[in-house]
Design an enzyme around this catalytic site. Structure first.
Site, mmCIF file in Angstrom:
data_model
loop_
_atom_site.group_PDB
_atom_site.id
_atom_site.type_symbol
_atom_site.label_atom_id
_atom_site.label_comp_id
_atom_site.label_asym_id
_atom_site.label_seq_id
_atom_site.Cartn_x
_atom_site.Cartn_y
_atom_site.Cartn_z
ATOM 1 N N HIS A 151 -10.093 -5.463 -2.731
ATOM 2 C CA HIS A 151 -8.873 -5.854 -2.739
ATOM 3 C C HIS A 151 -9.091 -5.789 -0.718
ATOM 4 C CE1 HIS A 151 -10.018 -1.232 -2.434
ATOM 5 N NE2 HIS A 151 -9.637 -1.129 -0.938
ATOM 6 N N LEU A 152 -8.240 -6.611 -1.000
ATOM 7 C CA LEU A 152 -8.185 -7.565 1.058
ATOM 8 C C LEU A 152 -6.552 -6.106 1.478
ATOM 9 C CD1 LEU A 152 -7.989 -11.268 0.736
ATOM 10 C CD2 LEU A 152 -10.250 -9.569 0.735
ATOM 11 N N HIS A 153 -7.180 -5.310 2.521
ATOM 12 C CA HIS A 153 -6.125 -5.155 3.631
ATOM 13 C C HIS A 153 -5.650 -6.521 4.102
ATOM 14 C CE1 HIS A 153 -6.436 -0.860 2.390
ATOM 15 N NE2 HIS A 153 -8.178 -0.996 2.231
ATOM 16 N N GLY A 177 -15.097 3.144 3.618
ATOM 17 C CA GLY A 177 -14.649 4.329 3.121
ATOM 18 C C GLY A 177 -13.510 3.807 2.035
ATOM 19 N N GLN A 178 -14.721 3.032 0.938
ATOM 20 C CA GLN A 178 -13.751 2.031 0.445
ATOM 21 C C GLN A 178 -14.037 3.313 -0.822
ATOM 22 O OE1 GLN A 178 -15.859 -0.826 -2.258
ATOM 23 N NE2 GLN A 178 -14.252 -1.109 -3.203
ATOM 24 N N SER A 179 -12.191 3.732 -0.881
ATOM 25 C CA SER A 179 -11.964 4.575 -2.264
ATOM 26 C C SER A 179 -11.429 3.880 -3.381
ATOM 27 C CB SER A 179 -10.266 4.975 -1.302
ATOM 28 O OG SER A 179 -9.470 4.408 -1.130
ATOM 29 N N ASN A 199 -13.038 -3.258 2.724
ATOM 30 C CA ASN A 199 -13.677 -2.268 2.426
ATOM 31 C C ASN A 199 -15.138 -2.093 1.294
ATOM 32 O OD1 ASN A 199 -12.701 -0.295 5.108
ATOM 33 N ND2 ASN A 199 -11.259 -0.342 3.891
ATOM 34 N N ASP A 222 0.812 -1.131 -0.508
ATOM 35 C CA ASP A 222 -0.611 -0.369 -0.358
ATOM 36 C C ASP A 222 0.798 1.086 0.199
ATOM 37 O OD1 ASP A 222 -3.448 0.467 1.684
ATOM 38 O OD2 ASP A 222 -1.657 1.930 0.918
#
Ligand code: AMP
Length: 115
Positions: A101-103, A94-96, A88, A30
């Site tokens: 995607h997995l954090h 808060g998905q931007s 998210n 990230d």
């Protein structure tokens, strides 16, 4: 999806620090890490969010993504201390970036619930 930043990373058009690739997924660091280890795990084909991974193809994709993320965590030495996997979905979360995607977050003690 030509205007999708993660599709462009998957295609090699935008640089990223890639940690691992599989047949249909990749993991990269990230840009704005929120933990000592903060990696994003994505499907290389465009899927907007987890709710869009539907049917049997979506079911197997999500299974592979989770398994792949666990392998990345092992590679990065996170098994002993543990880690958090977060995805998210939508504005309240808060998905931007509208590409699933997995954090993968690790390397420090985390609180619960998230903010
Ligand atoms: P989310 O807010 O859950 O949609 O997460 C999107 C994540 O993508 C954020 O943690 C950003 O820091 C990260 N991000 C955005 N652009 C890039 C990029 N070009 N390379 C790496 N990470 C990125």
């Amino acid at each position: 999806m030509p205007d999708c930043i993660f599709c462009r990373i998957a295609a090699g058009e935008i640089p990223a620090t890639v940690v691992r690739r599989s047949g249909d997924a990749m993991a990269f660091r990230d840009l704005d890490p929120r933990a000592p280890t903060h990696v994003l795990v994505i499907p290389t084909a465009h899927v907007a969010a987890v709710r869009d991974a539907t049917g049997s193809d979506g079911e197997s994709l999500l299974g592979r993504l989770l398994q792949f993320a666990a392998e990345v965590a092992t590679d990065l030495g996170l098994d002993a201390g543990g880690y958090r996997l977060v995805t998210n979905t939508g504005p309240d979360a808060g998905q931007s970036v509208a590409h699933l995607h997995l954090h993968l977050l690790g390397g420090r003690r985390m609180s619960w619930p998230p903010g």
